[in-house]
Design a protein around this motif. Structure first.
Motif, PDB file in Angstrom:
ATOM      1  N   VAL A   1       2.877   9.495   2.571  1.00 35.33           N
ATOM      2  CA  VAL A   1       2.582   8.146   2.070  1.00 35.33           C
ATOM      3  C   VAL A   1       2.183   7.172   3.169  1.00 35.33           C
ATOM      4  CG1 VAL A   1       3.956   8.369  -0.030  1.00 35.33           C
ATOM      5  CG2 VAL A   1       5.040   7.534   2.059  1.00 35.33           C
ATOM      6  N   THR A   2       2.181   7.619   4.418  1.00 30.08           N
ATOM      7  CA  THR A   2       1.752   6.764   5.523  1.00 30.08           C
ATOM      8  C   THR A   2       0.605   7.444   6.270  1.00 30.08           C
ATOM      9  OG1 THR A   2       3.387   7.745   7.020  1.00 30.08           O
ATOM     10  CG2 THR A   2       4.034   5.726   5.854  1.00 30.08           C
ATOM     11  N   ALA A   3      -0.380   6.663   6.644  1.00 31.62           N
ATOM     12  CA  ALA A   3      -1.525   7.208   7.376  1.00 31.62           C
ATOM     13  C   ALA A   3      -1.164   7.409   8.844  1.00 31.62           C
ATOM     14  CB  ALA A   3      -2.720   6.261   7.264  1.00 31.62           C
ATOM     15  N   SER A   4      -1.846   8.337   9.472  1.00 32.92           N
ATOM     16  CA  SER A   4      -1.626   8.568  10.899  1.00 32.92           C
ATOM     17  C   SER A   4      -2.353   7.495  11.707  1.00 32.92           C
ATOM     18  CB  SER A   4      -2.146   9.955  11.294  1.00 32.92           C
ATOM     19  OG  SER A   4      -3.545  10.006  11.160  1.00 32.92           O
ATOM     20  N   GLY A   5      -2.103   7.460  13.003  1.00 29.63           N
ATOM     21  CA  GLY A   5      -2.745   6.476  13.872  1.00 29.63           C
ATOM     22  C   GLY A   5      -4.257   6.623  13.918  1.00 29.63           C
TER      23      GLY A   5
ATOM     24  N   LEU B   1       0.827  -1.207   0.000  1.00 28.93           N
ATOM     25  CA  LEU B   1       0.000   0.000   0.000  1.00 28.93           C
ATOM     26  C   LEU B   1       0.865   1.262   0.000  1.00 28.93           C
ATOM     27  CD1 LEU B   1      -2.783   1.354   0.171  1.00 28.93           C
ATOM     28  CD2 LEU B   1      -2.651   1.090   2.654  1.00 28.93           C
ATOM     29  N   VAL B   2       1.896   1.277   0.826  1.00 25.69           N
ATOM     30  CA  VAL B   2       2.796   2.431   0.872  1.00 25.69           C
ATOM     31  C   VAL B   2       3.509   2.592  -0.472  1.00 25.69           C
ATOM     32  CG1 VAL B   2       4.878   3.387   1.949  1.00 25.69           C
ATOM     33  CG2 VAL B   2       3.079   2.416   3.378  1.00 25.69           C
ATOM     34  N   GLN B   3       3.942   1.480  -1.072  1.00 27.30           N
ATOM     35  CA  GLN B   3       4.608   1.561  -2.372  1.00 27.30           C
ATOM     36  C   GLN B   3       3.655   2.101  -3.435  1.00 27.30           C
ATOM     37  OE1 GLN B   3       7.983   1.013  -3.017  1.00 27.30           O
ATOM     38  NE2 GLN B   3       7.358   2.060  -4.879  1.00 27.30           N
ATOM     39  N   LYS B   4       2.387   1.706  -3.372  1.00 24.46           N
ATOM     40  CA  LYS B   4       1.387   2.221  -4.317  1.00 24.46           C
ATOM     41  C   LYS B   4       1.226   3.729  -4.145  1.00 24.46           C
ATOM     42  CE  LYS B   4      -3.446   1.824  -5.598  1.00 24.46           C
ATOM     43  NZ  LYS B   4      -4.765   1.364  -5.188  1.00 24.46           N
ATOM     44  N   ARG B   5       1.205   4.188  -2.900  1.00 23.05           N
ATOM     45  CA  ARG B   5       1.095   5.624  -2.635  1.00 23.05           C
ATOM     46  C   ARG B   5       2.323   6.368  -3.164  1.00 23.05           C
ATOM     47  NH1 ARG B   5      -0.832   4.753   3.587  1.00 23.05           N
ATOM     48  NH2 ARG B   5      -3.040   4.379   3.183  1.00 23.05           N
ATOM     49  N   ILE B   6       3.496   5.782  -2.978  1.00 24.70           N
ATOM     50  CA  ILE B   6       4.733   6.392  -3.483  1.00 24.70           C
ATOM     51  C   ILE B   6       4.682   6.481  -5.003  1.00 24.70           C
ATOM     52  CG2 ILE B   6       7.227   6.019  -3.788  1.00 24.70           C
ATOM     53  CD1 ILE B   6       7.198   4.804  -0.912  1.00 24.70           C
TER      54      ILE B   6
END
Length: 184
Positions: A118-122, A93-98
Motif C-alpha cells: 500500500v506504499t510506493a517505493s522511493g 492515498l494510503v487509506q484508499k489503497r488499503i
C-alpha cells in the motif's frame, strides 16, 4: 582576439570529450555488462515482456500485484511521492489503497496487509514485494485461476529470493506472474 580563439578551442575540446569520447567509453563499458547494458530482461517465447529490475503494473485479479507506484511505473520519470508520513494527502492515498485491497481480499484485516502493498517505493519502480505480500494474495489468485491454494503457495515459495549476505527476502512480481502463467 586571442581570448576568443582560446575559448573556441576549449569549447571544441569539451564537445569532443563530452559528446563523443565519454558516450563511446560508457557504451564500451556497457558492452561488458549482462545483455550488453540493455538491462536484465524477462522473455516469454523469445519475446521480451519486461525488465527484471523495473516494476510493472498488475491490477487484474488473476495476477499477483506489486508495490504501488508514485510515477505509474514510468521508468523515464523515476520518483517517490515526496510526501511525509504525516501528510494528509499521503495518508488519504494510503487509506484508499488499503480500502481497495480489502475489497478484493475480504478475508483479510487491515492489520494483516504488509506495508509494501500500500506504499510506493522511493523510486516508484520497485519490482519486488515481500514474501508476506505475495503469500496474502495466494487465496485470491488461486480462486480466480481455479487452482489449489497449495499449488499457488508452492509457486510463491519457489520464487522467493533470499539475501546473499544481508537484507530481506523478496519476490519479483513479474517473474512470479510469468511462472504463474506457466502453471496448468
Amino acid at each position: 582576439m586571442k581570448n576568443i580563439f582560446s575559448i573556441v578551442k576549449f569549447t571544441v575540446l569539451m564537445v569532443i570529450l563530452f559528446a563523443v569520447i565519454y558516450p563511446l567509453a560508457i557504451y564500451g563499458i556497457a558492452q561488458l555488462a549482462p545483455n550488453n547494458g540493455k538491462g536484465e530482461t524477462i522473455s516469454v517465447n523469445g519475446k521480451v515482456i519486461g525488465y527484471q529490475k523495473i516494476g510493472q503494473k498488475f491490477d487484474k485479479a488473476n495476477y499477483f500485484w506489486g508495490r504501488p507506484s508514485a510515477v505509474d511505473y514510468n521508468a523515464a520519470g523515476s520518483a517517490g511521492s515526496n510526501k511525509g508520513p504525516s501528510n494528509p494527502e499521503y495518508l488519504a492515498l494510503v487509506q484508499k489503497r488499503i480500502d481497495t485491497f480489502l475489497i478484493v481480499h475480504p478475508y483479510l484485516k487491515k492489520a494483516e496487509i504488509p506495508s509494501d502493498l500500500v506504499t510506493a517505493s522511493g523510486s516508484g519502480l520497485d519490482p519486488n514485494i515481500s514474501p508476506e505480500g505475495a503469500l496474502i494474495q495466494v487465496k485470491r489468485v488461486a480462486q480466480v485461476r481455479k487452482l489449489s491454494e497449495e499449488k499457488v503457495k508452492a509457486l510463491v515459495e519457489s520464487n522467493i529470493s533470499k539475501p546473499s549476505v544481508m537484507g530481506t527476502s523478496i519476490v519479483n512480481v513479474l517473474a512470479l506472474n510469468v511462472a504463474l502463467d506457466k502453471l496448468k
